[in-house]
Motif scaffolding. Structure first.
Motif, PDB file in Angstrom:
ATOM      1  N   UNK A  64      49.851  33.997  38.191  1.00 43.91           N
ATOM      2  CA  UNK A  64      48.659  33.684  37.380  1.00 43.91           C
ATOM      3  C   UNK A  64      47.578  33.068  38.264  1.00 43.91           C
ATOM      4  N   UNK A  65      47.957  32.185  39.162  1.00 49.00           N
ATOM      5  CA  UNK A  65      47.003  31.565  40.103  1.00 49.00           C
ATOM      6  C   UNK A  65      46.349  32.637  40.973  1.00 49.00           C
ATOM      7  N   UNK A  66      47.150  33.554  41.468  1.00 52.61           N
ATOM      8  CA  UNK A  66      46.653  34.655  42.301  1.00 52.61           C
ATOM      9  C   UNK A  66      45.631  35.487  41.524  1.00 52.61           C
ATOM     10  N   UNK A  67      46.007  35.913  40.325  1.00 48.05           N
ATOM     11  CA  UNK A  67      45.125  36.761  39.529  1.00 48.05           C
ATOM     12  C   UNK A  67      43.815  36.052  39.205  1.00 48.05           C
ATOM     13  N   UNK A  72      38.091  35.509  39.631  1.00 48.81           N
ATOM     14  CA  UNK A  72      36.980  34.562  39.577  1.00 48.81           C
ATOM     15  C   UNK A  72      36.447  34.134  40.935  1.00 48.81           C
ATOM     16  N   UNK A  73      37.186  34.424  41.990  1.00 47.00           N
ATOM     17  CA  UNK A  73      36.829  33.940  43.312  1.00 47.00           C
ATOM     18  C   UNK A  73      37.292  32.505  43.484  1.00 47.00           C
ATOM     19  N   UNK A  80      36.306  39.185  42.351  1.00 52.14           N
ATOM     20  CA  UNK A  80      36.568  40.619  42.435  1.00 52.14           C
ATOM     21  C   UNK A  80      36.667  41.269  41.062  1.00 52.14           C
ATOM     22  N   UNK A  81      36.451  40.498  40.008  1.00 54.66           N
ATOM     23  CA  UNK A  81      36.439  41.081  38.657  1.00 54.66           C
ATOM     24  C   UNK A  81      35.344  42.131  38.601  1.00 54.66           C
ATOM     25  N   UNK A  82      35.649  43.272  38.048  1.00 58.50           N
ATOM     26  CA  UNK A  82      34.679  44.360  37.984  1.00 58.50           C
ATOM     27  C   UNK A  82      34.693  45.240  39.227  1.00 58.50           C
ATOM     28  N   UNK A  87      45.100  47.062  37.378  1.00 52.74           N
ATOM     29  CA  UNK A  87      46.162  47.818  38.052  1.00 52.74           C
ATOM     30  C   UNK A  87      46.123  47.581  39.565  1.00 52.74           C
ATOM     31  N   UNK A  88      44.947  47.569  40.147  1.00 51.94           N
ATOM     32  CA  UNK A  88      44.834  47.331  41.594  1.00 51.94           C
ATOM     33  C   UNK A  88      45.273  45.911  41.957  1.00 51.94           C
TER      34      UNK A  88
END
Length: 102
Positions: A64-67, A72-73, A80-82, A87-88
């Protein structure tokens, strides 16, 4: 003389093989996405140059921390959202976990 393999073991092995192939495909895709978008800062093939956080230090429980950090940076890392799909991001996580020790 050949010994007979119990049917339950054979069925289990046949069920695991596709999962292993899917995992391998996800890891390989993650390696490609990582090299395209992440390697510049985090190091080629996850070899950290000291310029950015060492992704191999992430524990399995820190997904969760990674995602959140990817989307959000964090610090000098842009969001990197958007840019990366869910999936990537999942593929990158699979690649990182495949190379991490624990």
């Amino acid at each position: 003389m050949l010994s007979r393999v119990p049917a339950s073991i054979l069925i289990g092995a046949l069920m695991i093989a596709p999962a292993i192939a899917q995992d391998r495909a996800k890891i390989e895709a993650g390696a490609e996405v990582y090299e395209m978008h992440c390697a510049t800062c985090h190091g080629e093939r996850l070899r950290n140059t000291g310029a950015a956080f060492d992704l191999l230090e992430l524990k399995p429980s820190e997904r969760a921390r990674f995602e959140q950090s990817v989307k959000d940076g964090k610090g000098q890392m842009p969001p990197w959202a958007g840019v990366l799909s869910a999936e990537e991001i999942d593929q990158i996580w699979a690649y990182i976990r495949s190379r991490a020790d624990g």
